[in-house]
Design an enzyme around this catalytic site. Structure first.
Site, PDB file in Angstrom:
ATOM      1  N   ASP A   8      42.327  -8.869  31.353  1.00 45.19           N
ATOM      2  CA  ASP A   8      42.295 -10.190  30.740  1.00 45.19           C
ATOM      3  C   ASP A   8      42.172 -11.193  31.892  1.00 45.19           C
ATOM      4  O   ASP A   8      42.480 -10.871  33.043  1.00 45.19           O
ATOM      5  CB  ASP A   8      43.593 -10.406  29.949  1.00 45.19           C
ATOM      6  N   LEU A   9      41.704 -12.398  31.600  1.00 45.25           N
ATOM      7  CA  LEU A   9      41.549 -13.410  32.658  1.00 45.25           C
ATOM      8  C   LEU A   9      42.701 -14.427  32.657  1.00 45.25           C
ATOM      9  O   LEU A   9      43.487 -14.491  33.612  1.00 45.25           O
ATOM     10  CB  LEU A   9      40.209 -14.151  32.463  1.00 45.25           C
ATOM     11  N   ASP A  10      42.766 -15.201  31.573  1.00 44.44           N
ATOM     12  CA  ASP A  10      43.699 -16.328  31.523  1.00 44.44           C
ATOM     13  C   ASP A  10      45.144 -15.835  31.484  1.00 44.44           C
ATOM     14  O   ASP A  10      45.552 -15.187  30.527  1.00 44.44           O
ATOM     15  CB  ASP A  10      43.420 -17.191  30.284  1.00 44.44           C
ATOM     16  N   THR A  16      45.295 -19.999  34.318  1.00 43.58           N
ATOM     17  CA  THR A  16      44.613 -20.907  33.400  1.00 43.58           C
ATOM     18  C   THR A  16      45.281 -20.959  32.032  1.00 43.58           C
ATOM     19  O   THR A  16      44.994 -21.872  31.248  1.00 43.58           O
ATOM     20  CB  THR A  16      43.142 -20.497  33.239  1.00 43.58           C
ATOM     21  N   LYS A  44      47.979 -17.647  22.830  1.00 39.55           N
ATOM     22  CA  LYS A  44      47.482 -16.902  23.991  1.00 39.55           C
ATOM     23  C   LYS A  44      46.549 -15.777  23.556  1.00 39.55           C
ATOM     24  O   LYS A  44      46.905 -14.984  22.680  1.00 39.55           O
ATOM     25  CB  LYS A  44      48.638 -16.347  24.827  1.00 39.55           C
ATOM     26  N   SER A 115      37.854 -10.976  28.298  1.00 36.02           N
ATOM     27  CA  SER A 115      38.435 -12.295  28.025  1.00 36.02           C
ATOM     28  C   SER A 115      37.908 -12.865  26.725  1.00 36.02           C
ATOM     29  O   SER A 115      36.764 -12.614  26.352  1.00 36.02           O
ATOM     30  CB  SER A 115      38.089 -13.250  29.176  1.00 36.02           C
ATOM     31  N   ALA A 116      38.738 -13.674  26.064  1.00 38.02           N
ATOM     32  CA  ALA A 116      38.318 -14.367  24.844  1.00 38.02           C
ATOM     33  C   ALA A 116      37.650 -15.699  25.175  1.00 38.02           C
ATOM     34  O   ALA A 116      37.188 -16.408  24.293  1.00 38.02           O
ATOM     35  CB  ALA A 116      39.527 -14.620  23.948  1.00 38.02           C
ATOM     36  N   LYS A 146      40.719 -10.938  19.789  1.00 35.19           N
ATOM     37  CA  LYS A 146      42.017 -10.269  19.873  1.00 35.19           C
ATOM     38  C   LYS A 146      42.905 -10.820  18.748  1.00 35.19           C
ATOM     39  O   LYS A 146      42.809 -12.001  18.448  1.00 35.19           O
ATOM     40  CB  LYS A 146      42.658 -10.560  21.233  1.00 35.19           C
ATOM     41  N   GLU A 170      47.070  -7.300  30.287  1.00 34.28           N
ATOM     42  CA  GLU A 170      47.156  -8.485  29.431  1.00 34.28           C
ATOM     43  C   GLU A 170      48.465  -9.246  29.601  1.00 34.28           C
ATOM     44  O   GLU A 170      49.492  -8.650  29.899  1.00 34.28           O
ATOM     45  CB  GLU A 170      47.104  -8.026  27.958  1.00 34.28           C
ATOM     46  N   ASP A 171      48.427 -10.550  29.341  1.00 31.55           N
ATOM     47  CA  ASP A 171      49.663 -11.345  29.324  1.00 31.55           C
ATOM     48  C   ASP A 171      50.039 -11.790  27.900  1.00 31.55           C
ATOM     49  O   ASP A 171      51.082 -12.413  27.717  1.00 31.55           O
ATOM     50  CB  ASP A 171      49.527 -12.601  30.201  1.00 31.55           C
TER      51      ASP A 171
HETATM   52  C1  BG6 Z   1      41.758 -16.994  26.032  1.00 31.14           C
HETATM   53  C2  BG6 Z   1      42.964 -17.874  26.223  1.00 31.14           C
HETATM   54  O1  BG6 Z   1      41.567 -16.232  27.180  1.00 31.14           O
HETATM   55  O2  BG6 Z   1      40.583 -17.772  25.804  1.00 31.14           O
HETATM   56  C3  BG6 Z   1      43.117 -18.833  25.061  1.00 31.14           C
HETATM   57  O3  BG6 Z   1      44.120 -17.057  26.324  1.00 31.14           O
HETATM   58  C4  BG6 Z   1      41.810 -19.597  24.844  1.00 31.14           C
HETATM   59  O4  BG6 Z   1      44.176 -19.731  25.334  1.00 31.14           O
HETATM   60  C5  BG6 Z   1      40.662 -18.620  24.661  1.00 31.14           C
HETATM   61  O5  BG6 Z   1      41.909 -20.429  23.689  1.00 31.14           O
HETATM   62  C6  BG6 Z   1      39.308 -19.307  24.461  1.00 31.14           C
HETATM   63  O6  BG6 Z   1      38.946 -19.990  25.622  1.00 31.14           O
HETATM   64  P1  BG6 Z   1      37.725 -20.985  25.742  1.00 31.14           P
HETATM   65  O7  BG6 Z   1      37.613 -21.246  27.221  1.00 31.14           O
HETATM   66  O8  BG6 Z   1      36.510 -20.297  25.192  1.00 31.14           O
HETATM   67  O9  BG6 Z   1      38.062 -22.209  24.955  1.00 31.14           O
HETATM   68 MG    MG Z   2      45.665 -14.094  28.705  1.00 33.06          MG
END
Ligand code: BG6
Ligand code: MG
Length: 222
Positions: A8-10, A16, A44, A115-116, A146, A170-171
């Site tokens: 996962d990224l964020d 972030t 999240k 990542s989402a 997710k 993942e977090d």
């Molecule tokens: C996820 C984050 O990685 O990405 C969420 O955990 C975020 O908080 C989601 O809403 C979507 O991100 P983005 O950058 O497409 O708005």
């Molecule tokens: Mg995350």
């Protein structure tokens, strides 16, 4: 040993998750919604439009609005977010992450990003980490976010690795659930209260050691 790590990224590679929280909080104030860190836990790992829906549900008067208005609010949140990450540099990589990426790569483990976020590739570029990744899941092409497993199965399919040979990191509870539903080994980063389903959990990224992850994975397979 496992054949792939899917990160996962964020909140795992860089903090972030905090900027997503702050960007939503700014937006929530504009739409008259009260929004705290506890509620933020359930955002999240959740995509942009789904997150907006959940926030709007907090204020019944704002829950119903035209799609165009929702799109405007989502774009506003993203503008807030982009402003917050403008100064992101490699110094913002969380402790232990680059070493884990390097060790995994040297050990022949394939690496993907699951990542989402539609900003994921941009953030990886700013962190100067793109070269470690064999595949990046494009959040825009994954139909089910997710906790659905599609983000992780898409990454594994692209790498040509069986799901049982993958480790996901993942977090977010939604992310851990996605990894588990994909039939993969789930490493959780964060407190036990928020990550009850992880196969192996650490409090923070500096505790993520390649050899520990491999050992836990192998014990789990046995
Ligand atoms: C996820 C984050 O990685 O990405 C969420 O955990 C975020 O908080 C989601 O809403 C979507 O991100 P983005 O950058 O497409 O708005
Ligand atoms: Mg995350």
């Amino acid at each position: 040993q496992p054949k792939a790590f899917i990160f996962d990224l964020d909140g795992v590679i860089t903090d972030t998750a905090e900027f997503h929280f702050l960007a939503w909080k700014q937006l929530a104030e504009e739409v008259g919604v009260i929004f705290d860190r506890k509620f933020n836990e359930q955002l999240k790992g959740v995509g942009r439009m789904d997150s907006l829906e959940r926030i709007l549900q907090l204020n019944p008067e704002r829950a119903v609005m035209p799609l165009a208005e929702k799109e405007r609010l989502a774009a506003q949140k993203n503008a807030n977010y982009l402003e917050l990450i403008a100064k992101t540099t490699p110094a913002d990589i969380l402790p232990g992450i680059e070493e884990l990426l390097r060790t995994a790569q040297e050990s022949g483990v394939k690496i993907a990003l699951g990542s989402a976020s539609k900003n994921a590739a941009f953030v990886l570029e700013k962190l100067e980490l793109t070269h470690y990744f064999d595949y990046i899941v494009d959040a825009a092409t994954v139909k089910n976010g997710k906790p659905h497993p599609e983000t992780f199965t898409t990454a594994a399919d692209a790498l040509g690795v069986a799901y049982s040979d993958c480790v996901g990191i993942e977090d977010a509870d939604a992310g851990v659930t996605a990894i588990k539903s994909a039939g993969m080994f789930a490493v959780g980063v964060g407190d036990a209260q928020h990550l009850p389903h992880a196969d192996y959990r650490v409090d923070s990224t500096d505790e993520l050691e390649f050899t520990d992850i491999i050992r836990r994975y192998e014990e789990h397979q046995a």
